[in-house]
Design an enzyme around this catalytic site. Structure first.
Site, PDB file in Angstrom:
ATOM      1  N   ASP A 190       0.747  -1.177   0.128  1.00 44.31           N
ATOM      2  CA  ASP A 190       0.073  -0.134  -0.008  1.00 44.31           C
ATOM      3  C   ASP A 190       0.798   1.394  -0.107  1.00 44.31           C
ATOM      4  O   ASP A 190       2.073   1.051   0.055  1.00 44.31           O
ATOM      5  CB  ASP A 190      -1.088   0.219   1.046  1.00 44.31           C
ATOM      6  CG  ASP A 190      -0.260  -0.226   2.375  1.00 44.31           C
ATOM      7  OD1 ASP A 190       1.019   0.278   2.534  1.00 44.31           O
ATOM      8  OD2 ASP A 190      -0.732  -0.462   3.431  1.00 44.31           O
ATOM      9  N   SER A 191       0.321   2.298  -0.015  1.00 44.45           N
ATOM     10  CA  SER A 191       0.887   3.465  -0.300  1.00 44.45           C
ATOM     11  C   SER A 191       1.260   4.426   0.943  1.00 44.45           C
ATOM     12  O   SER A 191       2.092   5.213   1.058  1.00 44.45           O
ATOM     13  CB  SER A 191       0.229   4.541  -1.293  1.00 44.45           C
ATOM     14  OG  SER A 191      -0.823   4.932  -0.625  1.00 44.45           O
ATOM     15  N   GLY A 192       0.609   4.113   1.987  1.00 44.69           N
ATOM     16  CA  GLY A 192       0.726   4.979   3.338  1.00 44.69           C
ATOM     17  C   GLY A 192      -0.687   5.804   3.258  1.00 44.69           C
ATOM     18  O   GLY A 192      -0.840   6.310   4.281  1.00 44.69           O
ATOM     19  N   ASP A 242      -7.619  -7.753   0.722  1.00 44.05           N
ATOM     20  CA  ASP A 242      -6.764  -8.047   2.010  1.00 44.05           C
ATOM     21  C   ASP A 242      -7.399  -7.740   3.230  1.00 44.05           C
ATOM     22  O   ASP A 242      -8.399  -6.846   3.156  1.00 44.05           O
ATOM     23  CB  ASP A 242      -5.383  -6.957   1.634  1.00 44.05           C
ATOM     24  CG  ASP A 242      -5.676  -5.578   2.132  1.00 44.05           C
ATOM     25  OD1 ASP A 242      -5.353  -5.361   3.293  1.00 44.05           O
ATOM     26  OD2 ASP A 242      -6.147  -4.914   1.323  1.00 44.05           O
TER      27      ASP A 242
END
Length: 381
Positions: free
Chosen positions: A96-98, A274
């Protein structure tokens, strides 16, 4: 591989629902969809080894950009050969990107037009994540699938605030795509997924989905769900998004859910999931069965010689409920390992069943019957 390369093959769609059977090609292997991705936030799926993950059928796992960049740092991971080599997992990885930390660490961050300024939850030091930064970090990690930076609105969310979050997320997505193209991201075989926001506003979700689809990302995610809204509203948000995503690209709903939720979202055209739920509840003595969750802390299991399930067979099911309860009550680490292994296998096996029933053409009736049994607890566990 470019952003527009044909890396997703749609094998079959269900005639009674929007369910899809697909195949996603990545630099570290092929993923059969629909698929569940075990969560490995800190470069580990808690309590399990990579070998155990393979044994239960895991095809792809998820890592967390924000946490890994804080500790041990993406630069160190790059120096040691990338995230796959660092954690000894040779299959695909999604990071994920944060962006979720923009939501979950709201008290520790400040939103800016060019990104997010954080105070580390570890030591309080200041750090900044913008579109270029998240692409650079995920490039260091070497993830097969990377996510754009986005702003996840809370629930409930006023329309004006949601409009601002959608607009900011769209700008950041375009900037992430530009940074990926400039830095050779796609030439290294990495894929970049966009994220659709819009909270509970159907028109904002449609507009966001259509504008991001025009940018032609490698895949698309439904974001901003499972942030406190009731389940019917959550399912409604997914249903308001997927019809406007490209049919020839993978679709990913982030951060959920329960087994019935996943099956219902597959029926809405979702390919990837997820969630920390199966591993988190395992550490508290909860096991999944086709008849609903089984709380092994209950006294009634103290002398129960039966396995968790007669239908879902894995390494854990050779042990009695009595023994597993003993491990949980005693706080033994083995209990966490065995129940995590079982729960993740349960999720992965459920996805394998879903794939088979989409191929067989009876997904609509099968998933309704499965959910009815699970939610009613037809055979009391």
């Amino acid at each position: 591989m470019s952003a527009t390369a044909s890396h997703f093959h749609l094998i079959k769609t269900d005639s009674g629902t929007a369910a899809r059977r697909g195949r996603l090609q990545t630099a570290h292997g092929t993923i059969e969809t629909p698929i569940f991705m075990p969560v490995g936030t800190q470069a580990t799926v808690k309590a399990l080894t990579p070998a155990q993950l393979r044994e239960i059928g895991a095809q792809i796992i998820l890592g967390n950009t924000y946490h890994l960049n804080l500790r041990p740092t993406s630069e160190l991971i790059a120096e040691l050969g990338g995230l796959h080599r660092f954690m000894r997992w040779d299959g695909p990885i999604l990071t994920d990107s944060g962006g979720f930390q923009v939501f979950s660490l709201a008290k520790l961050r400040k939103l800016r037009d060019d990104g997010v300024e954080f105070h580390s939850h570890l030591d309080g030091r200041r750090l900044f994540l913008g579109p270029r930064e998240v692409v650079a970090i995920q490039s260091n990690l070497g993830s097969d699938i990377a996510m754009v930076l986005d702003e996840c609105p809370p629930w409930p969310c006023e329309r004006a605030a949601c409009e601002a979050a959608v607009a900011r997320s769209a700008r950041w997505a375009a900037q992430c795509l530009a940074a990926a193209r400039e830095t050779g991201f796609f030439e290294r075989g990495q894929l970049l997924f966009a994220i659709v926001q819009g909270s509970t506003y159907d028109d904002l979700r449609r507009g966001a989905a259509e504008s991001l689809a025009a940018l032609d990302f490698s895949g698309y995610a439904v974001g901003g769900v499972s942030v406190g809204e009731p389940e019917p509203e959550m399912l409604k948000q997914v249903g308001a998004t997927t019809p406007f995503l490209p049919a020839h690209k993978p679709r990913y709903t982030m951060g959920l859910g329960t087994p019935p939720q996943m099956l219902k979202m597959i029926a809405q055209g979702v390919d990837m999931f997820d969630c920390v739920l199966p591993s988190r509840v395992a550490r508290h003595g909860l096991a999944f069965t086709p008849d609903g969750p089984l709380n092994l802390r209950n006294e009634k299991h103290r002398r129960d010689p039966r396995p968790i399930s007669e239908e879902v067979v894995n390494y854990t099911t050779q042990f009695s409920r009595s023994y597993l309860r003993h491990l949980v009550q005693a706080g033994e680490i083995l209990g966490c390992t065995l129940l995590t292994l079982h729960n993740l296998h349960f999720y992965l096996d459920l996805m394998a069943q879903a794939r088979a029933h989409i191929e067989a053409g009876d997904y609509a009736s099968w998933h309704r019957a499965w959910c009815e049994r699970y939610e009613s607890g037809a055979q009391r566990v």
